[in-house]
Enzyme design. Structure first.
Site, PDB file in Angstrom:
ATOM      1  N   LEU A  11       0.848  -1.199   0.000  1.00 60.09           N
ATOM      2  CA  LEU A  11       0.000   0.000   0.000  1.00 60.09           C
ATOM      3  C   LEU A  11       0.883   1.249   0.000  1.00 60.09           C
ATOM      4  CD1 LEU A  11      -2.668  -1.109   2.639  1.00 60.09           C
ATOM      5  CD2 LEU A  11      -2.356  -1.830   0.258  1.00 60.09           C
ATOM      6  N   ARG A  18       1.538  14.373   6.385  1.00 63.31           N
ATOM      7  CA  ARG A  18       2.275  14.726   7.602  1.00 63.31           C
ATOM      8  C   ARG A  18       3.771  14.918   7.355  1.00 63.31           C
ATOM      9  NH1 ARG A  18      -0.136   9.760  11.051  1.00 63.31           N
ATOM     10  NH2 ARG A  18      -0.387   8.952   8.946  1.00 63.31           N
ATOM     11  N   GLN A  74      -5.398   3.619  -6.638  1.00 62.39           N
ATOM     12  CA  GLN A  74      -6.539   3.797  -5.709  1.00 62.39           C
ATOM     13  C   GLN A  74      -7.066   5.197  -6.006  1.00 62.39           C
ATOM     14  OE1 GLN A  74      -5.370   3.995  -1.601  1.00 62.39           O
ATOM     15  NE2 GLN A  74      -7.472   4.008  -0.848  1.00 62.39           N
ATOM     16  N   THR A  80      -6.609   2.408   4.283  1.00 64.08           N
ATOM     17  CA  THR A  80      -5.834   1.219   3.905  1.00 64.08           C
ATOM     18  C   THR A  80      -6.742   0.095   3.393  1.00 64.08           C
ATOM     19  OG1 THR A  80      -5.829   0.699   6.278  1.00 64.08           O
ATOM     20  CG2 THR A  80      -3.816   1.642   5.374  1.00 64.08           C
ATOM     21  N   ASN A 226       5.695   8.487   9.138  1.00 63.89           N
ATOM     22  CA  ASN A 226       4.611   9.447   8.974  1.00 63.89           C
ATOM     23  C   ASN A 226       5.118  10.877   8.898  1.00 63.89           C
ATOM     24  OD1 ASN A 226       2.680   7.386   9.079  1.00 63.89           O
ATOM     25  ND2 ASN A 226       2.721   7.419  11.316  1.00 63.89           N
ATOM     26  N   TYR A 348      42.761  22.477  -5.893  1.00 65.48           N
ATOM     27  CA  TYR A 348      41.558  22.164  -6.651  1.00 65.48           C
ATOM     28  C   TYR A 348      41.965  21.613  -8.009  1.00 65.48           C
ATOM     29  CZ  TYR A 348      37.505  22.449  -9.610  1.00 65.48           C
ATOM     30  OH  TYR A 348      36.507  22.112 -10.499  1.00 65.48           O
ATOM     31  N   ALA A 362      50.991  22.354  -2.851  1.00 65.49           N
ATOM     32  CA  ALA A 362      50.032  23.086  -2.015  1.00 65.49           C
ATOM     33  C   ALA A 362      49.528  24.348  -2.698  1.00 65.49           C
ATOM     34  CB  ALA A 362      50.687  23.466  -0.692  1.00 65.49           C
ATOM     35  N   TYR A 369      37.232  26.985 -15.548  1.00 57.61           N
ATOM     36  CA  TYR A 369      35.975  27.634 -15.936  1.00 57.61           C
ATOM     37  C   TYR A 369      36.244  29.078 -16.330  1.00 57.61           C
ATOM     38  CZ  TYR A 369      31.026  28.972 -15.463  1.00 57.61           C
ATOM     39  OH  TYR A 369      29.752  29.414 -15.691  1.00 57.61           O
TER      40      TYR A 369
HETATM   41  C1  UD1 Z   1      -1.594   2.285   9.792  1.00 59.11           C
HETATM   42  C2  UD1 Z   1      -2.563   1.331  10.512  1.00 59.11           C
HETATM   43  C3  UD1 Z   1      -2.206   1.269  11.979  1.00 59.11           C
HETATM   44  C4  UD1 Z   1      -0.783   0.808  12.118  1.00 59.11           C
HETATM   45  C5  UD1 Z   1       0.176   1.695  11.336  1.00 59.11           C
HETATM   46  C6  UD1 Z   1       1.528   1.053  11.296  1.00 59.11           C
HETATM   47  C7  UD1 Z   1      -4.751   1.369   9.380  1.00 59.11           C
HETATM   48  C8  UD1 Z   1      -6.129   1.933   9.381  1.00 59.11           C
HETATM   49  N1  UD1 Z   1      -3.920   1.806  10.326  1.00 59.11           N
HETATM   50  O1  UD1 Z   1      -1.814   3.580  10.334  1.00 59.11           O
HETATM   51  O2  UD1 Z   1      -3.061   0.347  12.642  1.00 59.11           O
HETATM   52  O3  UD1 Z   1      -0.406   0.786  13.496  1.00 59.11           O
HETATM   53  O4  UD1 Z   1      -0.281   1.843   9.969  1.00 59.11           O
HETATM   54  O5  UD1 Z   1       2.483   1.913  10.749  1.00 59.11           O
HETATM   55  O6  UD1 Z   1      -4.443   0.544   8.537  1.00 59.11           O
HETATM   56  N2  UD1 Z   1      -2.337   4.113   2.181  1.00 59.11           N
HETATM   57  C9  UD1 Z   1      -2.939   3.892   0.949  1.00 59.11           C
HETATM   58  N3  UD1 Z   1      -4.180   4.394   0.740  1.00 59.11           N
HETATM   59  C10 UD1 Z   1      -4.876   5.066   1.684  1.00 59.11           C
HETATM   60  C11 UD1 Z   1      -4.272   5.258   2.950  1.00 59.11           C
HETATM   61  C12 UD1 Z   1      -3.003   4.770   3.164  1.00 59.11           C
HETATM   62  O7  UD1 Z   1      -2.338   3.288   0.063  1.00 59.11           O
HETATM   63  O8  UD1 Z   1      -5.996   5.478   1.390  1.00 59.11           O
HETATM   64  C13 UD1 Z   1      -0.963   3.605   2.397  1.00 59.11           C
HETATM   65  C14 UD1 Z   1       0.005   4.726   2.682  1.00 59.11           C
HETATM   66  O9  UD1 Z   1       0.659   5.143   1.495  1.00 59.11           O
HETATM   67  C15 UD1 Z   1       0.978   4.101   3.664  1.00 59.11           C
HETATM   68  C16 UD1 Z   1       0.187   2.986   4.326  1.00 59.11           C
HETATM   69  O10 UD1 Z   1      -0.963   2.783   3.535  1.00 59.11           O
HETATM   70  O11 UD1 Z   1       2.096   3.537   3.007  1.00 59.11           O
HETATM   71  C17 UD1 Z   1      -0.215   3.349   5.759  1.00 59.11           C
HETATM   72  O12 UD1 Z   1      -1.016   4.515   5.750  1.00 59.11           O
HETATM   73  P1  UD1 Z   1      -0.960   5.585   6.912  1.00 59.11           P
HETATM   74  O13 UD1 Z   1      -1.966   6.635   6.611  1.00 59.11           O
HETATM   75  O14 UD1 Z   1       0.425   5.993   7.153  1.00 59.11           O
HETATM   76  O15 UD1 Z   1      -1.505   4.694   8.140  1.00 59.11           O
HETATM   77  P2  UD1 Z   1      -1.214   4.926   9.692  1.00 59.11           P
HETATM   78  O16 UD1 Z   1      -2.028   6.050  10.166  1.00 59.11           O
HETATM   79  O17 UD1 Z   1       0.232   4.981   9.934  1.00 59.11           O
HETATM   80 CA    CA Z   2       2.007   5.137   8.610  1.00 57.32          CA
END
Ligand code: UD1
Ligand code: CA
Length: 446
Positions: A11, A18, A74, A80, A226, A348, A362, A369
């Site tokens: 994912l 952030r 997506q 997620t 994050n 240099y 030295a 240039y």
């Molecule tokens: C997520 C988990 C949390 C876990 C943590 C670990 C969920 C709801 N939460 O939270 O339980 O402890 O990771 O690091 O799963 N992403 C997508 N599409 C989206 C949202 C996110 O592809 O719509 C991808 C992001 O690019 C990222 C990953 O999923 O690589 C995690 O997303 P992020 O928003 O960072 O989740 P966390 O809040 O860290």
């Molecule tokens: Ca994360």
């Protein structure tokens, strides 16, 4: 590895708001390689049938970086769970194991993933957990009598649930035959109004499937990224791994934590690296080289027996041949320094081809240039370039020539000759004494 056929879904569609950065979060580099590629390297070692990366719309760099693996878009960043849903089209009819990984958790180890897949076994799903000193921000694994009941996101957790230090690392292994049905059942009734993948254990339980938990004790390998501070923490973990790999190959690092590697740095056995050295991309160092403290290298090749530094900066396109000595406060760019030559202090050298056994003294520099273009300097073998010489390029100094200290050389120097380009000395006998007499008693008080 996996007994069953394996597909991996990563994912990576999140924008990473952030991080406060323009590029997609998973494109942020660790040791110069995007974090998604570190994760892919590990994922590939599991020999899956297919790796599918879920990206967001308008992420062409990410799509290019993950090639040749498949990508799915997506369309809407709705969580997620939504991301896995977007990948279902690529998993149709697949009934092996599906390993789901978060692109922003790039340092998870191969053996940890193998354990996660094994923990699932013939069951419905497994989740990778970890006890963290500071679980803030992570989903919590809520278990009863060692059986996982549900995963609660930090934002949805009660005060009591927030005290739980066992967290969801985000990695799941799911039965491919049941994944689609479970994912379709995910709703968005939660604090963020998102489709949480973390609802899977509860959904699976309704389907009479237990979630198995696999644990890692190493919180560094499952740290998510994050914010910028997380990126720095991941870099620290990765650099430590790279240092250990380098040392295991027979390189001496005097103070490992002060040396920073690029993912492609190559260093030969028997080489010693003193403290505070930085490797940029494309550096290759042979066996038995000495790198003294405080050096900075990019796209440079150093052959065996050479000594470089302290305080040397070797820029792209530099080739230091065997047994060369590069000393303090020397900068070299796009140049070859021939075998046994010395550039020992405050120099240099740019756009230069220097032959063997030449001495570049030295304060000497190449003037490469002219304000518009770069020009080439060619220096032969056994040449002596004196201190504070300016070699105004394009210029050629042939084998065995001497260039007098302080000269600004604008014309080629033939082999075995001396070139002096400086004003003749003029001695005025007694001048200083006469001057002092003239000025005596006139000293201004400040
Ligand atoms: C997520 C988990 C949390 C876990 C943590 C670990 C969920 C709801 N939460 O939270 O339980 O402890 O990771 O690091 O799963 N992403 C997508 N599409 C989206 C949202 C996110 O592809 O719509 C991808 C992001 O690019 C990222 C990953 O999923 O690589 C995690 O997303 P992020 O928003 O960072 O989740 P966390 O809040 O860290
Ligand atoms: Ca994360």
């Amino acid at each position: 590895m996996s007994q069953k056929p394996l597909n991996i879904v990563i994912l990576a569609a999140g924008k990473g708001t952030r991080m406060k950065s323009e590029s997609p979060k998973v494109m942020h580099a660790l040791a110069g390689l995007p974090m998604i590629n570190w994760l892919l390297k590990t994922a590939e070692q599991l020999s899956p049938e297919k790796i599918i990366v879920v990206t967001g719309p308008d992420m062409p760099d990410l799509e290019a970086a993950v090639k040749p693996h498949a990508t799915v878009i997506q369309p809407e960043r709705n969580g997620t769970g939504g991301a896995v849903k977007a990948a279902l089209s690529e998993l149709q009819g697949f009934d092996g194991d599906v390993l789901i990984l978060l692109g922003d958790t790039p340092l998870v180890k191969l053996e940890t993933l193998v354990s996660l897949i094994q923990a699932k076994g013939n069951g419905g799903l497994s989740v990778l957990g970890c006890v963290m000193d500071n679980p803030h921000g992570y989903g919590r694994l809520i278990a009863e009598k060692n059986v996982l009941q549900k995963i609660v996101e930090d934002k949805d957790a009660s005060a009591k649930e927030k005290e739980v230090t066992l967290v969801n690392t985000g990695a799941f292994c799911v039965d491919g035959a049941r994944l689609a049905g479970w994912v379709e059942a995910i709703g968005s009734n939660n604090a963020q109004g998102e489709y949480y993948l973390t609802d899977l254990p509860e959904i699976a339980a309704k389907d009479k499937a237990q979630t198995f938990t696999s644990l890692t004790t190493d919180e560094d390998e499952v740290r998510g990224c994050n914010k910028q501070a997380d990126l720095a923490a991941l870099e620290k973990t990765l650099q430590q791994r790279l240092r250990i790999t380098v040392m295991e190959s027979g390189v001496r690092l005097q103070d490992p934590t002060t040396v920073y590697f690029h993912h492609d740095t190559k260093i030969g056995q028997g080489t010693t690296i003193e403290p505070n050295v930085f490797f940029g991309p494309g550096v290759e160092i042979a066996d038995h080289v000495t790198i003294k403290a405080f050096c900075h290298f990019e796209a440079t090749k150093i052959d065996s027996g050479a000594t470089v530094g302290p305080f040397a900066r070797l820029r792209p396109g530099t080739h230091i041949e065997q047994d060369v000595r590069i000393g303090n406060f020397v900068e070299i760019k796009k140049s070859r320094i021939g075998k046994g030559s010395k550039v020992n202090h405050l120099a240099y050298v740019g756009d230069t081809d220097m032959g063997e056994d030449t001495n570049f003294s030295a304060g000497a520099i190449t003037v490469n240039y002219d304000g518009f273009q770069k020009h080439q300097t060619t220096i032969g073998k056994g040449v002596m370039i004196g201190s504070n010489v300016n070699l105004v390029a394009p210029v050629q100094i042939d084998d065995g020539a001497f260039v007098a200290a302080g000269s600004t050389i604008t014309e080629d120097v033939p082999a075995d000759s001396l070139s002096v380009e400086r004003t003749k000395a003029e001695i005025r006998t007694g001048w200083a004494a006469a001057y002092r007499k003239l000025k005596s008693g006139k000293k201004k008080t400040a």
